[in-house]
Design a protein around this motif. Structure first.
Motif, PDB file in Angstrom:
ATOM      1  N   VAL B   6       0.878  -1.344   0.096  1.00 45.24           N
ATOM      2  CA  VAL B   6       0.077   0.017   0.274  1.00 45.24           C
ATOM      3  C   VAL B   6       0.956   1.204   0.153  1.00 45.24           C
ATOM      4  CG1 VAL B   6      -1.888   1.150   1.052  1.00 45.24           C
ATOM      5  CG2 VAL B   6      -2.014  -1.341   1.010  1.00 45.24           C
ATOM      6  N   GLY B   7       1.881   1.156   0.690  1.00 40.45           N
ATOM      7  CA  GLY B   7       3.019   2.223   0.710  1.00 40.45           C
ATOM      8  C   GLY B   7       4.072   2.216   1.432  1.00 40.45           C
ATOM      9  N   SER B   8       4.189   2.847   2.821  1.00 42.32           N
ATOM     10  CA  SER B   8       5.332   2.807   3.427  1.00 42.32           C
ATOM     11  C   SER B   8       5.941   1.518   3.845  1.00 42.32           C
ATOM     12  CB  SER B   8       5.027   3.760   4.787  1.00 42.32           C
ATOM     13  OG  SER B   8       4.103   2.982   5.620  1.00 42.32           O
ATOM     14  N   TYR B   9       7.136   1.739   4.220  1.00 45.77           N
ATOM     15  CA  TYR B   9       7.853   0.495   4.669  1.00 45.77           C
ATOM     16  C   TYR B   9       8.985   0.992   5.902  1.00 45.77           C
ATOM     17  CZ  TYR B   9      10.311  -4.094   4.091  1.00 45.77           C
ATOM     18  OH  TYR B   9      10.552  -5.364   4.251  1.00 45.77           O
ATOM     19  N   PRO B  10       9.290   0.178   6.683  1.00 46.81           N
ATOM     20  CA  PRO B  10      10.090   0.513   7.811  1.00 46.81           C
ATOM     21  C   PRO B  10      11.253   1.148   7.142  1.00 46.81           C
ATOM     22  CG  PRO B  10       9.038  -1.592   8.346  1.00 46.81           C
ATOM     23  CD  PRO B  10       8.809  -1.333   7.274  1.00 46.81           C
ATOM     24  N   LYS B  11      11.721   2.487   7.749  1.00 50.66           N
ATOM     25  CA  LYS B  11      12.968   2.835   7.344  1.00 50.66           C
ATOM     26  C   LYS B  11      14.262   2.431   7.925  1.00 50.66           C
ATOM     27  CE  LYS B  11      10.797   7.435   7.172  1.00 50.66           C
ATOM     28  NZ  LYS B  11       9.588   7.357   5.947  1.00 50.66           N
ATOM     29  N   ILE B  12      14.089   1.826   9.228  1.00 43.59           N
ATOM     30  CA  ILE B  12      15.277   1.330   9.806  1.00 43.59           C
ATOM     31  C   ILE B  12      15.146  -0.047  10.000  1.00 43.59           C
ATOM     32  CG2 ILE B  12      15.877   3.382  10.828  1.00 43.59           C
ATOM     33  CD1 ILE B  12      15.122   2.206  13.573  1.00 43.59           C
ATOM     34  N   ARG B  20      20.807   3.518   9.355  1.00 41.83           N
ATOM     35  CA  ARG B  20      21.500   4.514   8.675  1.00 41.83           C
ATOM     36  C   ARG B  20      20.445   5.815   8.525  1.00 41.83           C
ATOM     37  NH1 ARG B  20      22.949   1.975   3.352  1.00 41.83           N
ATOM     38  NH2 ARG B  20      21.464   0.529   4.160  1.00 41.83           N
ATOM     39  N   TRP B  21      19.167   5.337   8.283  1.00 38.70           N
ATOM     40  CA  TRP B  21      18.274   6.679   7.969  1.00 38.70           C
ATOM     41  C   TRP B  21      18.310   7.472   9.151  1.00 38.70           C
ATOM     42  CZ3 TRP B  21      13.983   8.258  10.214  1.00 38.70           C
ATOM     43  CH2 TRP B  21      13.059   9.221   9.430  1.00 38.70           C
ATOM     44  N   ARG B  22      17.866   6.978  10.384  1.00 39.53           N
ATOM     45  CA  ARG B  22      17.811   7.520  11.732  1.00 39.53           C
ATOM     46  C   ARG B  22      19.063   8.189  12.047  1.00 39.53           C
ATOM     47  NH1 ARG B  22      16.361   4.541  17.366  1.00 39.53           N
ATOM     48  NH2 ARG B  22      15.570   6.380  18.479  1.00 39.53           N
ATOM     49  N   ALA B  23      20.306   7.608  11.875  1.00 39.99           N
ATOM     50  CA  ALA B  23      21.360   8.191  12.243  1.00 39.99           C
ATOM     51  C   ALA B  23      21.674   9.380  11.112  1.00 39.99           C
ATOM     52  CB  ALA B  23      22.624   7.447  12.101  1.00 39.99           C
ATOM     53  N   GLY B  24      21.256   9.267   9.959  1.00 42.43           N
ATOM     54  CA  GLY B  24      21.506  10.292   9.120  1.00 42.43           C
ATOM     55  C   GLY B  24      20.559  11.561   9.438  1.00 42.43           C
ATOM     56  N   VAL B  25      19.804  11.392   9.803  1.00 41.48           N
ATOM     57  CA  VAL B  25      18.789  12.426  10.213  1.00 41.48           C
ATOM     58  C   VAL B  25      19.427  13.341  11.410  1.00 41.48           C
ATOM     59  CG1 VAL B  25      16.302  13.266  11.041  1.00 41.48           C
ATOM     60  CG2 VAL B  25      16.494  11.510   9.396  1.00 41.48           C
ATOM     61  N   GLU B  26      19.954  12.577  12.391  1.00 45.26           N
ATOM     62  CA  GLU B  26      20.454  13.143  13.534  1.00 45.26           C
ATOM     63  C   GLU B  26      21.819  13.969  13.087  1.00 45.26           C
ATOM     64  OE1 GLU B  26      21.402  10.085  16.444  1.00 45.26           O
ATOM     65  OE2 GLU B  26      19.056   9.653  16.414  1.00 45.26           O
ATOM     66  N   LYS B  27      22.488  13.242  12.100  1.00 44.52           N
ATOM     67  CA  LYS B  27      23.522  14.240  11.708  1.00 44.52           C
ATOM     68  C   LYS B  27      23.304  15.290  10.698  1.00 44.52           C
ATOM     69  CE  LYS B  27      26.595   9.798  11.163  1.00 44.52           C
ATOM     70  NZ  LYS B  27      26.920   8.754  10.540  1.00 44.52           N
ATOM     71  N   LEU B  28      22.252  15.210  10.178  1.00 40.99           N
ATOM     72  CA  LEU B  28      21.761  16.190   9.301  1.00 40.99           C
ATOM     73  C   LEU B  28      21.367  17.439  10.354  1.00 40.99           C
ATOM     74  CD1 LEU B  28      21.074  17.348   6.427  1.00 40.99           C
ATOM     75  CD2 LEU B  28      18.843  16.203   7.057  1.00 40.99           C
ATOM     76  N   GLN B  29      20.652  16.986  11.208  1.00 36.63           N
ATOM     77  CA  GLN B  29      20.144  18.156  12.324  1.00 36.63           C
ATOM     78  C   GLN B  29      21.388  18.752  12.965  1.00 36.63           C
ATOM     79  OE1 GLN B  29      17.384  15.952  14.565  1.00 36.63           O
ATOM     80  NE2 GLN B  29      15.618  16.262  13.330  1.00 36.63           N
ATOM     81  N   ARG B  30      22.485  18.001  13.362  1.00 32.68           N
ATOM     82  CA  ARG B  30      23.662  18.694  14.051  1.00 32.68           C
ATOM     83  C   ARG B  30      24.400  19.583  13.170  1.00 32.68           C
ATOM     84  NH1 ARG B  30      24.432  13.470  16.760  1.00 32.68           N
ATOM     85  NH2 ARG B  30      25.961  12.743  15.239  1.00 32.68           N
ATOM     86  N   GLY B  31      24.219  19.209  11.742  1.00 35.47           N
ATOM     87  CA  GLY B  31      24.893  19.816  10.593  1.00 35.47           C
ATOM     88  C   GLY B  31      26.192  19.024  10.332  1.00 35.47           C
ATOM     89  N   ASP B  32      26.079  17.930  10.643  1.00 31.45           N
ATOM     90  CA  ASP B  32      27.681  16.996  10.362  1.00 31.45           C
ATOM     91  C   ASP B  32      27.516  16.502   8.926  1.00 31.45           C
ATOM     92  OD1 ASP B  32      28.360  17.435  12.872  1.00 31.45           O
ATOM     93  OD2 ASP B  32      27.750  15.384  13.728  1.00 31.45           O
ATOM     94  N   ILE B  33      26.309  16.448   8.350  1.00 26.95           N
ATOM     95  CA  ILE B  33      26.294  15.950   6.973  1.00 26.95           C
ATOM     96  C   ILE B  33      25.493  17.239   6.170  1.00 26.95           C
ATOM     97  CG2 ILE B  33      26.485  13.583   7.464  1.00 26.95           C
ATOM     98  CD1 ILE B  33      23.595  13.292   6.757  1.00 26.95           C
ATOM     99  N   THR B  34      25.650  17.141   4.763  1.00 32.14           N
ATOM    100  CA  THR B  34      24.695  18.077   4.051  1.00 32.14           C
ATOM    101  C   THR B  34      23.387  17.474   3.834  1.00 32.14           C
ATOM    102  OG1 THR B  34      25.865  17.003   1.939  1.00 32.14           O
ATOM    103  CG2 THR B  34      27.070  18.998   3.171  1.00 32.14           C
ATOM    104  N   ASP B  43      18.647   7.348  -1.009  1.00 32.04           N
ATOM    105  CA  ASP B  43      18.810   6.588  -2.160  1.00 32.04           C
ATOM    106  C   ASP B  43      19.192   5.209  -1.679  1.00 32.04           C
ATOM    107  OD1 ASP B  43      18.184   8.856  -3.869  1.00 32.04           O
ATOM    108  OD2 ASP B  43      20.323   9.150  -4.335  1.00 32.04           O
ATOM    109  N   GLU B  44      20.124   5.110  -0.759  1.00 35.40           N
ATOM    110  CA  GLU B  44      20.782   3.688  -0.420  1.00 35.40           C
ATOM    111  C   GLU B  44      19.771   2.968   0.172  1.00 35.40           C
ATOM    112  OE1 GLU B  44      24.324   3.767   1.978  1.00 35.40           O
ATOM    113  OE2 GLU B  44      25.159   5.446   0.836  1.00 35.40           O
ATOM    114  N   VAL B  45      19.040   3.546   1.247  1.00 37.45           N
ATOM    115  CA  VAL B  45      17.931   2.952   1.776  1.00 37.45           C
ATOM    116  C   VAL B  45      16.914   2.267   1.035  1.00 37.45           C
ATOM    117  CG1 VAL B  45      16.301   3.140   3.825  1.00 37.45           C
ATOM    118  CG2 VAL B  45      18.793   3.948   3.891  1.00 37.45           C
ATOM    119  N   THR B  46      16.505   3.457  -0.027  1.00 39.47           N
ATOM    120  CA  THR B  46      15.281   2.916  -0.789  1.00 39.47           C
ATOM    121  C   THR B  46      15.742   1.750  -1.750  1.00 39.47           C
ATOM    122  OG1 THR B  46      14.862   5.429  -1.029  1.00 39.47           O
ATOM    123  CG2 THR B  46      13.876   4.116  -2.956  1.00 39.47           C
TER     124      THR B  46
END
Lengths: 325, 324
Positions: B6-12, B20-34, B43-46
């Motif tokens: 139907v649509g969504s799938y667990p991201k982690i 990786r997705w969850r850690a990525g969001v944390e890093k993005l919020q801290r400004g550690d990644i662009t 892309d990788e998780v998809t």
């Protein structure tokens, strides 16, 4: 309950100090023994008891230094649950969602040991802190019971036994948190009411339920049927808009009046607290009002928490003085 | 007869595998990644999720909506006219979304989900269907501070999203799914909903799927059959009553049979899925049957979601063999 009006308390959780967060990480990596962690949890609990005394809180909490998630903490120690895995609630927030796989029940008291420890540290009353049956059921998967009703009522009996044990241990205040209570009010709010009756049946302790966020007007005035002395609610985060709802019909329970936004970094001033209480007293009589933050403060820093509670205590003290003049 | 989601799938993944997705969001919020690096992680998780659905044996997949914060924000922040506000409960779930607030005229400024669809198509072993949150649901879950009445708000959203559907079709989407769970909580809005569907699908050359979930269509049936779509997806778990409701009039569309409980870890069996397929074959021709979960799978831990898809695919295969 007492001659002093506007008793102050908090909703339950406080931030874990950095040394405890580090210790929890080490335990997960098996670099620390369980007993070492528990020693640090006791230290952190004692620190919070002292801080609450210094700030001048009337009814204390142990701060839940030893809890992770409010449902998983109970599920982990009760019969009938398995931890199914991590589920997203919003953004990148995930929580461990338990699954009910067998009949639920208590193996042994869940919260009494920590309550006794905390109460042993202070002459002021410490609240017993329970998660309510409706919320435990709602935030778990149900693989066992044919209906949610049967699950909720079995949980209610187990949480009742826990409340009785807390009372026998000496708890004068028992709080049963039900943050999920307005998930599907049209369908089964009666069930939530029935479950709370089971939980608090025969208790002499002063009982409180904490309901947070969600659509509170949708369960008003039905929520006044909950078998507790006090309903603790978040007022500040919506600038006391709920007071309009509580004008009519009249709010007949005691209210735990949330005067601090638990999810904002900003430390409120004592003036804001005075203002919030003053607005409330136009709608709810003085003898029904207890003063609290909107919600558990575990997502704040220690400094923010102390700052907010200090303003709350100061604002409440000023309000009491004003009223006694 | 095919199997689908139907649509969504667990991201982690389940711990201890790193999320990786969850850690990525944390890093993005801290400004550690662009933000570009975060898109790389998405892309990788998809790609990983597309492969997982294919290995489970699902015939028609989605991109798992890894890039969606939630079904509302993802589209509202792509359209002109919205700002994004505070957390609200998503229907009767323990999932929260940030509420969009319409503060100006709703306009389609350009493709919102097309690049994600193209990426998924290029990286999926199986055909991918794009999913778009429908105008009624988007309106009901938002707050309107501009139009002043629901009709105008919904119709403006329908016109805007019509551009999105056309862009998806132009990018090669043969089948497009529009989700409207909000119809089930606002049944009295059926006439408005159907007008909106007319505008929404105008000039879109793709197979048109409408999905509802979290309840039954009693009270909407058979009138819902007049909606200009080809497939109607229904929830037969929360809406078990749909079995009985659909007997009241001949079902004239293709059927999305939502039969695996997307909101409970309790595992279905292959036999139960096959049995539901046989039962549904009494309602529509087996070739018009799209069998799947009752809703998006992000309500479940990853391991359970994957296992449900394996059971789904095996059950559909069994039903096909029995029919052959």
């Amino acid at each position: 309950m007492t001659a002093q009006p506007l008793l102050t308390t908090t909703v339950g959780s406080f931030p874990k100090p950095p040394y405890l967060l580090e210790a929890r990480r080490k335990l997960a990596r098996k670099q620390l023994e369980q007993e070492e962690l528990e020693a640090l949890e006791r230290r952190a609990t004692e620190e919070w008891i002292r801080r609450q005394e210094e700030i001048g809180m009337d009814i204390l909490v142990d701060g839940e230094m030893y809890r992770g998630d409010m449902v998983a903490y109970f599920a982990d120690q009760m019969d009938g649950f398995a931890i199914a895995g991590m589920v997203r609630s919003y953004g990148n927030r995930y929580y461990p969602k338990p699954a009910v796989v067998r009949p639920v029940g208590r193996r042994a008291p869940v919260t009494v040991g920590w309550w006794k420890f905390a109460q042993g540290l202070t002459p002021r009353p410490v609240k017993g802190m329970l998660t309510g049956p409706y919320t435990i059921a709602e935030w778990s998967f149900n693989e066992h019971y044919p209906t949610r009703r049967e699950l909720v009522l079995d949980l209610a009996r187990a949480i009742h036994d826990e409340a009785v044990d807390l009372e026998r241990a000496g708890a004068r205040y028992i709080q049963i948190d039900e943050p999920a209570i307005h998930t599907r009010p049209d369908e089964d709010f009666d069930l939530a009411v029935e479950a709370m009756e089971i939980v608090t049946r025969g208790l002499r302790a002063y009982t409180i339920t904490h309901v947070c966020y969600g659509d509170v007007p949708r369960i008003y005035p039905a929520m006044l049927r909950l078998a507790v002395n006090q309903i603790d609610l978040a007022l500040k985060n919506d600038d006391f808009a709920l007071l309009e709802t509580f004008r009519s019909p009249r709010f007949t329970k005691d209210i735990g009046l949330g005067v601090l936004d638990a999810h904002s970094h900003r430390v409120e001033t004592a003036d804001e607290v005075v203002e919030g209480i003053r607005r409330t007293l136009k709608v709810i009589p003085l003898e029904q009002v207890y003063v609290t933050p909107d919600c558990g403060l575990k997502t704040r820093t220690v400094e923010e928490t102390v700052g907010k509670l200090t303003s709350m205590a100061e604002g409440t003290r000023r309000m009491r003085e004003e009223l006694s003049r | 007869m095919n199997s689908t989601v139907v649509g969504s799938y667990p991201k982690i993944p389940d711990p201890p595998a790193p999320g990786r997705w969850r850690a990525g969001v944390e890093k993005l919020q801290r400004g550690d990644i662009t933000p570009e690096e975060m898109r790389g992680i998405e892309d990788e998780v998809t790609a990983e999720v597309l492969a997982e659905m294919a290995v489970a044996g699902v015939d028609v997949v989605t991109d798992g909506q890894i890039r969606w914060e939630d079904g509302q924000t993802y589209f509202a922040r792509g359209l002109g006219g919205f700002t994004i506000h505070s957390l609200q409960r998503y229907f009767d779930t323990n999932v929260y979304y940030r509420q969009p607030v319409a503060t100006g005229e709703i306009v389609w400024r350009g493709p919102i989900s097309v690049a994600a669809y193209e990426f998924a198509s290029a990286h999926s072993p199986r055909p991918v269907k794009p999913v778009v949150t429908g105008p009624l649901t988007l309106a009901l879950l938002s707050r309107d501070e501009f139009y002043g009445n629901l009709d105008q708000f919904v119709m403006a959203l329908a016109a805007g999203l019509n551009q999105e559907l056309k862009a998806l079709a132009a990018a090669g989407a043969k089948l497009i799914q529009v989700d409207e769970p909000g119809l089930l909580t606002h049944r009295d809005r059926l006439p408005l909903f159907q007008r909106a569907m007319g505008v929404l699908w105008e000039g879109v050359s793709a197979t048109r799927a409408l999905y509802t979930y979290f309840g039954h269509v009693d009270g909407l049936y058979p009138a819902i059959l007049d909606t200009p779509v080809d497939i109607i997806g229904l929830d037969f778990v929360a809406g078990a009553r749909n079995w009985e409701v659909l007997r009241r009039a001949r079902f004239t569309k293709q059927l999305g049979l939502g039969i695996l409980d997307a909101r409970n870890t309790k595992m279905e069996t292959r036999d139960a899925v096959a049995k539901a397929c046989r039962r549904a074959a009494e309602i529509v021709s087996p070739s018009h049957l799209h069998v799947g979960p009752s809703a998006g799978l992000e309500f479940l831990p990853r391991r359970v979601a994957r296992q449900k898809l394996e059971v789904l695919a095996a059950g559909v295969r069994q039903a096909r063999e029995e029919a052959a």
